[in-house]
Motif scaffolding. Structure first.
Motif, PDB file in Angstrom:
ATOM      1  N   PRO A   1       0.812  -1.230   0.000  1.00 47.67           N
ATOM      2  CA  PRO A   1       0.000   0.000   0.000  1.00 47.67           C
ATOM      3  C   PRO A   1       0.843   1.277   0.000  1.00 47.67           C
ATOM      4  CG  PRO A   1      -0.759  -1.509   1.705  1.00 47.67           C
ATOM      5  CD  PRO A   1       0.501  -2.078   1.138  1.00 47.67           C
ATOM      6  N   VAL A   2       1.997   1.233   0.654  1.00 51.09           N
ATOM      7  CA  VAL A   2       2.859   2.417   0.681  1.00 51.09           C
ATOM      8  C   VAL A   2       3.412   2.691  -0.716  1.00 51.09           C
ATOM      9  CG1 VAL A   2       4.974   3.413   1.625  1.00 51.09           C
ATOM     10  CG2 VAL A   2       3.432   2.116   3.111  1.00 51.09           C
ATOM     11  N   PHE A   3       3.869   1.643  -1.406  1.00 55.15           N
ATOM     12  CA  PHE A   3       4.370   1.829  -2.766  1.00 55.15           C
ATOM     13  C   PHE A   3       3.268   2.353  -3.684  1.00 55.15           C
ATOM     14  CE2 PHE A   3       7.822  -1.188  -1.567  1.00 55.15           C
ATOM     15  CZ  PHE A   3       8.883  -0.379  -1.927  1.00 55.15           C
ATOM     16  N   GLN A   4       2.067   1.810  -3.559  1.00 55.63           N
ATOM     17  CA  GLN A   4       0.953   2.280  -4.385  1.00 55.63           C
ATOM     18  C   GLN A   4       0.636   3.746  -4.096  1.00 55.63           C
ATOM     19  OE1 GLN A   4      -0.357   0.533  -6.942  1.00 55.63           O
ATOM     20  NE2 GLN A   4       1.280  -0.880  -6.412  1.00 55.63           N
ATOM     21  N   TRP A   5       0.680   4.125  -2.847  1.00 54.09           N
ATOM     22  CA  TRP A   5       0.429   5.514  -2.448  1.00 54.09           C
ATOM     23  C   TRP A   5       1.467   6.449  -3.065  1.00 54.09           C
ATOM     24  CZ3 TRP A   5       3.266   8.674   1.093  1.00 54.09           C
ATOM     25  CH2 TRP A   5       2.632   9.867   1.438  1.00 54.09           C
ATOM     26  N   VAL A   6       2.746   6.042  -2.996  1.00 56.23           N
ATOM     27  CA  VAL A   6       3.817   6.871  -3.556  1.00 56.23           C
ATOM     28  C   VAL A   6       3.658   6.991  -5.066  1.00 56.23           C
ATOM     29  CG1 VAL A   6       6.308   6.971  -4.002  1.00 56.23           C
ATOM     30  CG2 VAL A   6       5.476   6.449  -1.710  1.00 56.23           C
TER      31      VAL A   6
ATOM     32  N   ARG B   1       0.928   6.805  -6.812  1.00 53.50           N
ATOM     33  CA  ARG B   1      -0.210   7.685  -7.111  1.00 53.50           C
ATOM     34  C   ARG B   1       0.151   9.151  -6.892  1.00 53.50           C
ATOM     35  NH1 ARG B   1      -3.452   5.253  -3.477  1.00 53.50           N
ATOM     36  NH2 ARG B   1      -3.417   3.102  -4.056  1.00 53.50           N
ATOM     37  N   ARG B   2       0.942   9.424  -5.854  1.00 52.89           N
ATOM     38  CA  ARG B   2       1.334  10.811  -5.577  1.00 52.89           C
ATOM     39  C   ARG B   2       2.369  11.318  -6.553  1.00 52.89           C
ATOM     40  NH1 ARG B   2       3.567  12.214  -0.227  1.00 52.89           N
ATOM     41  NH2 ARG B   2       3.270  14.310  -0.976  1.00 52.89           N
ATOM     42  N   GLU B   3       3.297  10.453  -6.948  1.00 48.77           N
ATOM     43  CA  GLU B   3       4.401  10.846  -7.827  1.00 48.77           C
ATOM     44  C   GLU B   3       4.526   9.823  -8.963  1.00 48.77           C
ATOM     45  OE1 GLU B   3       8.027  11.647  -5.626  1.00 48.77           O
ATOM     46  OE2 GLU B   3       6.840  11.920  -3.805  1.00 48.77           O
ATOM     47  N   PRO B   4       3.670   9.906  -9.981  1.00 47.57           N
ATOM     48  CA  PRO B   4       3.660   8.889 -11.040  1.00 47.57           C
ATOM     49  C   PRO B   4       4.971   8.780 -11.821  1.00 47.57           C
ATOM     50  CG  PRO B   4       2.092  10.661 -11.517  1.00 47.57           C
ATOM     51  CD  PRO B   4       2.673  10.934 -10.170  1.00 47.57           C
ATOM     52  N   ASP B   5       5.785   9.831 -11.811  1.00 49.73           N
ATOM     53  CA  ASP B   5       7.053   9.768 -12.542  1.00 49.73           C
ATOM     54  C   ASP B   5       8.156   9.077 -11.748  1.00 49.73           C
ATOM     55  OD1 ASP B   5       5.895  11.120 -14.629  1.00 49.73           O
ATOM     56  OD2 ASP B   5       6.511  13.085 -13.892  1.00 49.73           O
TER      57      ASP B   5
ATOM     58  N   ALA C   1      21.543   1.498 -16.626  1.00 52.76           N
ATOM     59  CA  ALA C   1      21.260   1.166 -15.229  1.00 52.76           C
ATOM     60  C   ALA C   1      19.907   1.719 -14.819  1.00 52.76           C
ATOM     61  CB  ALA C   1      22.355   1.757 -14.325  1.00 52.76           C
ATOM     62  N   ALA C   2      19.375   1.136 -13.776  1.00 57.81           N
ATOM     63  CA  ALA C   2      18.064   1.603 -13.263  1.00 57.81           C
ATOM     64  C   ALA C   2      18.185   3.054 -12.832  1.00 57.81           C
ATOM     65  CB  ALA C   2      17.634   0.738 -12.086  1.00 57.81           C
ATOM     66  N   GLN C   3      17.223   3.844 -13.248  1.00 52.56           N
ATOM     67  CA  GLN C   3      17.236   5.249 -12.898  1.00 52.56           C
ATOM     68  C   GLN C   3      15.886   5.631 -12.328  1.00 52.56           C
ATOM     69  OE1 GLN C   3      18.697   7.771 -15.952  1.00 52.56           O
ATOM     70  NE2 GLN C   3      20.525   6.560 -16.268  1.00 52.56           N
ATOM     71  N   VAL C   4      15.909   6.440 -11.315  1.00 51.43           N
ATOM     72  CA  VAL C   4      14.676   6.902 -10.695  1.00 51.43           C
ATOM     73  C   VAL C   4      14.388   8.301 -11.217  1.00 51.43           C
ATOM     74  CG1 VAL C   4      13.544   7.512  -8.535  1.00 51.43           C
ATOM     75  CG2 VAL C   4      15.096   5.551  -8.621  1.00 51.43           C
ATOM     76  N   SER C   5      13.201   8.473 -11.746  1.00 53.76           N
ATOM     77  CA  SER C   5      12.782   9.786 -12.214  1.00 53.76           C
ATOM     78  C   SER C   5      12.169  10.539 -11.052  1.00 53.76           C
ATOM     79  CB  SER C   5      11.722   9.662 -13.297  1.00 53.76           C
ATOM     80  OG  SER C   5      12.114   8.742 -14.260  1.00 53.76           O
ATOM     81  N   LYS C   6      12.397  11.821 -10.985  1.00 53.54           N
ATOM     82  CA  LYS C   6      11.767  12.646  -9.941  1.00 53.54           C
ATOM     83  C   LYS C   6      11.057  13.798 -10.582  1.00 53.54           C
ATOM     84  CE  LYS C   6      14.432  11.539  -5.911  1.00 53.54           C
ATOM     85  NZ  LYS C   6      15.165  11.994  -4.809  1.00 53.54           N
TER      86      LYS C   6
END
Length: 143
Positions: A59-64, A66-70, A138-143
Motif C-alpha cells: 500500500p505504501v508503494f501504491q500511495w507513492v 499515485r502521488r508521484e507517477p514519474d 542502469a536503473a534510474q529513478v525519475s523525480k
C-alpha cells in the motif's frame, strides 16, 4: 521541520527494519537456511514474515506511485541482473545471510557475518570495476 524529518526518517526506517529482522529471526542463519531447505526440514515461518512485509509495503508503494507517477525504477532484465540475482541467491542459501541481517550480526562481532560482509564488499568493488562506465542502461529513478 522538513529538513529534520528528512534526516530522521531514514534513521527510524532503519531502526524499525533492524528490529523487524531481530524479532523475525532473519538474523539467525540456521533459521534462514531452514526456510530455504524446502527438500529437507522446511521451516515456513519466514514466509509469514515476508508476507507481512509485502502487506505493509505494497500500500505504501501504491500511495507513492499515485502521488508521484514519474517516480518509477525501470531497467532491462539482462545477463548482469540474472547473474547478480543468482549470486545473491547462492550466497544467501550457503551462508544464511542476506545483506541487512549480515550487517546487523556483523555489528555484534560474529566472525561468519564479518566474513560475509567482507566478501560482499569485495563483490561490490569487483562488480563496480567490471561494470561499464556508461550507466545509461542502469536503473534510474525519475523525480
Amino acid at each position: 521541520m522538513k529538513p529534520m524529518l528528512k534526516l530522521l526518517s531514514p534513521l527510524f526506517s532503519g531502526l524499525i527494519f533492524g528490529i523487524g529482522l531481530l524479532l523475525s529471526g532473519m538474523t539467525n542463519p540456521s533459521k534462514v537456511q531452514g526456510f530455504l531447505d524446502i527438500g529437507g526440514v522446511w521451516d515456513p515461518s519466514l514466509a509469514l514474515v515476508m508476507g507481512g512485509a509485502v502487506c505493509v509495503a505494497l500500500p505504501v508503494f501504491q500511495w507513492v506511485i499515485r502521488r508521484e507517477p514519474d517516480r518509477r525504477v525501470s531497467a532491462p532484465i539482462d545477463g548482469k541482473l540474472l547473474l547478480g540475482s543468482a549470486l545473491f541467491g547462492v550466497g544467501w542459501g550457503l551462508s544464511g545471510y542476506c545483506p541487512g541481517p549480515a550487517l546487523d550480526v556483523a555489528g555484534r562481532g560474529s566472525a561468519s557475518a564479518l566474513g560475509y560482509v567482507a566478501a560482499m564488499a569485495v563483490g561490490m568493488i569487483v562488480a563496480g570495476r567490471l561494470g561499464s562506465s556508461d550507466r545509461s542502461g542502469a536503473a534510474q529513478v525519475s523525480k
